[in-house]
Scaffold this motif. Structure first.
Motif, PDB file in Angstrom:
ATOM      1  N   MET A   1       0.836  -1.198   0.000  1.00  0.00           N
ATOM      2  CA  MET A   1       0.000   0.000   0.000  1.00  0.00           C
ATOM      3  C   MET A   1       0.878   1.258   0.000  1.00  0.00           C
ATOM      4  O   MET A   1       1.865   1.325   0.726  1.00  0.00           O
ATOM      5  N   ILE A   2       0.518   2.219  -0.815  1.00  0.00           N
ATOM      6  CA  ILE A   2       1.254   3.481  -0.907  1.00  0.00           C
ATOM      7  C   ILE A   2       1.075   4.275   0.381  1.00  0.00           C
ATOM      8  O   ILE A   2      -0.044   4.443   0.880  1.00  0.00           O
ATOM      9  N   ARG A   3       2.182   4.766   0.910  1.00  0.00           N
ATOM     10  CA  ARG A   3       2.116   5.664   2.075  1.00  0.00           C
ATOM     11  C   ARG A   3       1.979   7.098   1.557  1.00  0.00           C
ATOM     12  O   ARG A   3       2.810   7.557   0.780  1.00  0.00           O
ATOM     13  N   VAL A   4       0.941   7.780   1.984  1.00  0.00           N
ATOM     14  CA  VAL A   4       0.644   9.117   1.484  1.00  0.00           C
ATOM     15  C   VAL A   4       0.846  10.144   2.590  1.00  0.00           C
ATOM     16  O   VAL A   4       0.338   9.995   3.710  1.00  0.00           O
ATOM     17  N   GLY A   5       1.588  11.201   2.263  1.00  0.00           N
ATOM     18  CA  GLY A   5       1.699  12.360   3.151  1.00  0.00           C
ATOM     19  C   GLY A   5       0.841  13.482   2.600  1.00  0.00           C
ATOM     20  O   GLY A   5       0.736  13.638   1.376  1.00  0.00           O
ATOM     21  N   PHE A   6       0.236  14.261   3.478  1.00  0.00           N
ATOM     22  CA  PHE A   6      -0.634  15.348   3.035  1.00  0.00           C
ATOM     23  C   PHE A   6      -0.282  16.611   3.811  1.00  0.00           C
ATOM     24  O   PHE A   6      -0.305  16.612   5.042  1.00  0.00           O
ATOM     25  N   ALA A   7       0.022  17.683   3.073  1.00  0.00           N
ATOM     26  CA  ALA A   7       0.368  18.971   3.690  1.00  0.00           C
ATOM     27  C   ALA A   7      -0.622  20.027   3.227  1.00  0.00           C
ATOM     28  O   ALA A   7      -0.796  20.229   2.020  1.00  0.00           O
ATOM     29  N   GLY A   8      -1.267  20.699   4.186  1.00  0.00           N
ATOM     30  CA  GLY A   8      -2.209  21.765   3.855  1.00  0.00           C
ATOM     31  C   GLY A   8      -3.644  21.340   4.106  1.00  0.00           C
ATOM     32  O   GLY A   8      -4.295  20.777   3.236  1.00  0.00           O
ATOM     33  N   LEU A   9      -4.132  21.601   5.319  1.00  0.00           N
ATOM     34  CA  LEU A   9      -5.441  21.103   5.731  1.00  0.00           C
ATOM     35  C   LEU A   9      -6.433  22.249   5.899  1.00  0.00           C
ATOM     36  O   LEU A   9      -7.015  22.450   6.964  1.00  0.00           O
ATOM     37  N   GLY A  10      -6.629  23.008   4.811  1.00  0.00           N
ATOM     38  CA  GLY A  10      -7.650  24.038   4.799  1.00  0.00           C
ATOM     39  C   GLY A  10      -9.017  23.422   4.510  1.00  0.00           C
ATOM     40  O   GLY A  10      -9.228  22.228   4.700  1.00  0.00           O
ATOM     41  N   ARG A  11      -9.942  24.251   4.021  1.00  0.00           N
ATOM     42  CA  ARG A  11     -11.301  23.758   3.765  1.00  0.00           C
ATOM     43  C   ARG A  11     -11.293  22.564   2.821  1.00  0.00           C
ATOM     44  O   ARG A  11     -11.951  21.554   3.051  1.00  0.00           O
ATOM     45  N   SER A  59       6.802   8.990   3.848  1.00  0.00           N
ATOM     46  CA  SER A  59       5.797   8.758   2.803  1.00  0.00           C
ATOM     47  C   SER A  59       6.435   8.269   1.513  1.00  0.00           C
ATOM     48  O   SER A  59       7.641   8.423   1.293  1.00  0.00           O
ATOM     49  N   ASP A  60       5.593   7.712   0.640  1.00  0.00           N
ATOM     50  CA  ASP A  60       5.997   7.375  -0.728  1.00  0.00           C
ATOM     51  C   ASP A  60       5.587   8.484  -1.694  1.00  0.00           C
ATOM     52  O   ASP A  60       6.254   8.728  -2.701  1.00  0.00           O
ATOM     53  N   VAL A  61       4.454   9.109  -1.395  1.00  0.00           N
ATOM     54  CA  VAL A  61       3.898  10.197  -2.193  1.00  0.00           C
ATOM     55  C   VAL A  61       3.455  11.283  -1.234  1.00  0.00           C
ATOM     56  O   VAL A  61       2.860  10.988  -0.185  1.00  0.00           O
ATOM     57  N   VAL A  62       3.744  12.545  -1.548  1.00  0.00           N
ATOM     58  CA  VAL A  62       3.255  13.665  -0.740  1.00  0.00           C
ATOM     59  C   VAL A  62       2.344  14.532  -1.591  1.00  0.00           C
ATOM     60  O   VAL A  62       2.696  14.912  -2.715  1.00  0.00           O
ATOM     61  N   VAL A  63       1.179  14.828  -1.051  1.00  0.00           N
ATOM     62  CA  VAL A  63       0.214  15.726  -1.674  1.00  0.00           C
ATOM     63  C   VAL A  63       0.252  17.058  -0.925  1.00  0.00           C
ATOM     64  O   VAL A  63       0.239  17.076   0.313  1.00  0.00           O
ATOM     65  N   THR A  64       0.313  18.172  -1.666  1.00  0.00           N
ATOM     66  CA  THR A  64       0.201  19.481  -1.029  1.00  0.00           C
ATOM     67  C   THR A  64      -1.042  20.184  -1.545  1.00  0.00           C
ATOM     68  O   THR A  64      -1.359  20.130  -2.724  1.00  0.00           O
ATOM     69  N   MET A  65      -1.747  20.859  -0.620  1.00  0.00           N
ATOM     70  CA  MET A  65      -2.917  21.661  -0.971  1.00  0.00           C
ATOM     71  C   MET A  65      -2.750  22.996  -0.257  1.00  0.00           C
ATOM     72  O   MET A  65      -3.292  23.209   0.837  1.00  0.00           O
ATOM     73  N   LEU A  66      -1.959  23.885  -0.883  1.00  0.00           N
ATOM     74  CA  LEU A  66      -1.529  25.122  -0.235  1.00  0.00           C
ATOM     75  C   LEU A  66      -2.120  26.334  -0.943  1.00  0.00           C
ATOM     76  O   LEU A  66      -2.430  26.287  -2.133  1.00  0.00           O
TER      77      LEU A  66
END
Length: 290
Positions: A1-11, A59-66
């Protein structure tokens, strides 16, 4: 399973990260405000990281929502930033609305990591329901290793080719959205001034040739902005339009209507509408008329 990092927890980011967790991915979180990351972690079973650098390394993949280029610059290049990590994630997926120049520079500076330019189009409800449209500045082969991650957040992935094309298309789409926002505000004020109740005018617009999906799903905000949570802050609309005009200047593309829309957004922001929803242009124009 891909480990996902997530940065930016706005709306939007909170809802997108939650869907990633619900899809079964091992999720790690980082947010500038640690308490928000802790709250999302409690509801999703995710873990939190102290720094963006730690997020990459776990993580293996990082998602940013900035929110903008400045926030993205700080998270990627600041102390303990994403680009300073040793090992860990091989792909960084940029899903916020940024300038194409910024996204291309991140890709150039990412070393062995692949930067995927993948901003999203859609409402808060679409984010909640994993129905976002993902505008990917990448080809199918680049998307394929992370398709399952993207599909946890969106129902449609449009591949646009090279890095920066996703950011460009997002600005082009948002030009239309914010242009429609301005014209809709003017239309409702014109009808009201002529004695037509706003709800009746809105029904007529919904059933007309001018109807668009955002007119339907944002109806509560246009009819009673104050009674509904902010979906898209006016200050972010102003930021998007300014980025679009800057890009048009670089490319030599005239945008006379969009410049007028930007003038109106700036005027509303100057008198305190920046943190209100962009639907507040109805109230701003009504106030201006008086």
């Amino acid at each position: 399973m891909i480990r996902v990092g997530f940065a930016g927890l706005g709306r939007m980011g909170t809802l997108m990260a939650t869907n990633v967790a619900h899809a079964g991915f091992e999720l790690s979180l980082w947010n500038r405000s640690r308490d928000r990351a802790d709250r999302v972690a409690r509801t999703t079973g995710a873990t939190t990281c102290r720094t963006p650098r730690e997020l990459v390394e776990r993580s293996d993949v990082v998602v940013t929502m900035l929110a903008d280029d400045g926030a993205s610059e700080q998270v990627h290049r600041g102390g303990d930033g994403l680009l300073g990590a040793n090992g860990g994630a091989t792909r960084l997926i940029e899903m916020g609305t940024h300038s194409p120049r910024h996204v291309r520079q991140l890709a150039a500076d990412a070393g062995d990591r692949i930067v995927i330019d993948a901003p999203v189009s859609g409402s808060v409800d679409a984010a909640r329901d994993a129905r976002l449209t993902i505008l990917a500045g990448a080809d199918e082969s680049t998307i394929e290793p992370v398709r399952s991650v993207l599909s946890a957040m969106g129902s449609e992935i449009v591949c646009l080719g090279s890095v920066g094309a996703g950011a460009t298309m997002k600005l082009a789409v948002n030009m239309l959205i914010h242009g429609l926002n301005q014209t809709l505000a003017e239309s409702l004020n014109l009808a009201e001034a002529a004695g037509i109740p706003p709800a009746t005018a809105y029904r007529a617009i919904e059933e007309s040739a001018a109807a668009a999906p955002m007119i339907r799903y944002r109806k509560p905000l246009y009819l009673d902005e104050g009674a509904n949570p902010v979906s898209f802050a006016l200050s972010l609309a102003r930021k998007d339009i300014a980025l679009a005009i800057d890009l048009a200047g670089e490319l030599g593309v005239p945008m006379p209507q969009t410049k007028l829309n930007l003038d109106q957004l700036r005027a509303a922001e100057r008198v305190g509408y920046g943190e209100r929803d962009m639907a507040s242009m109805v109230a701003y124009l009504r106030r201006d008329a008086r």
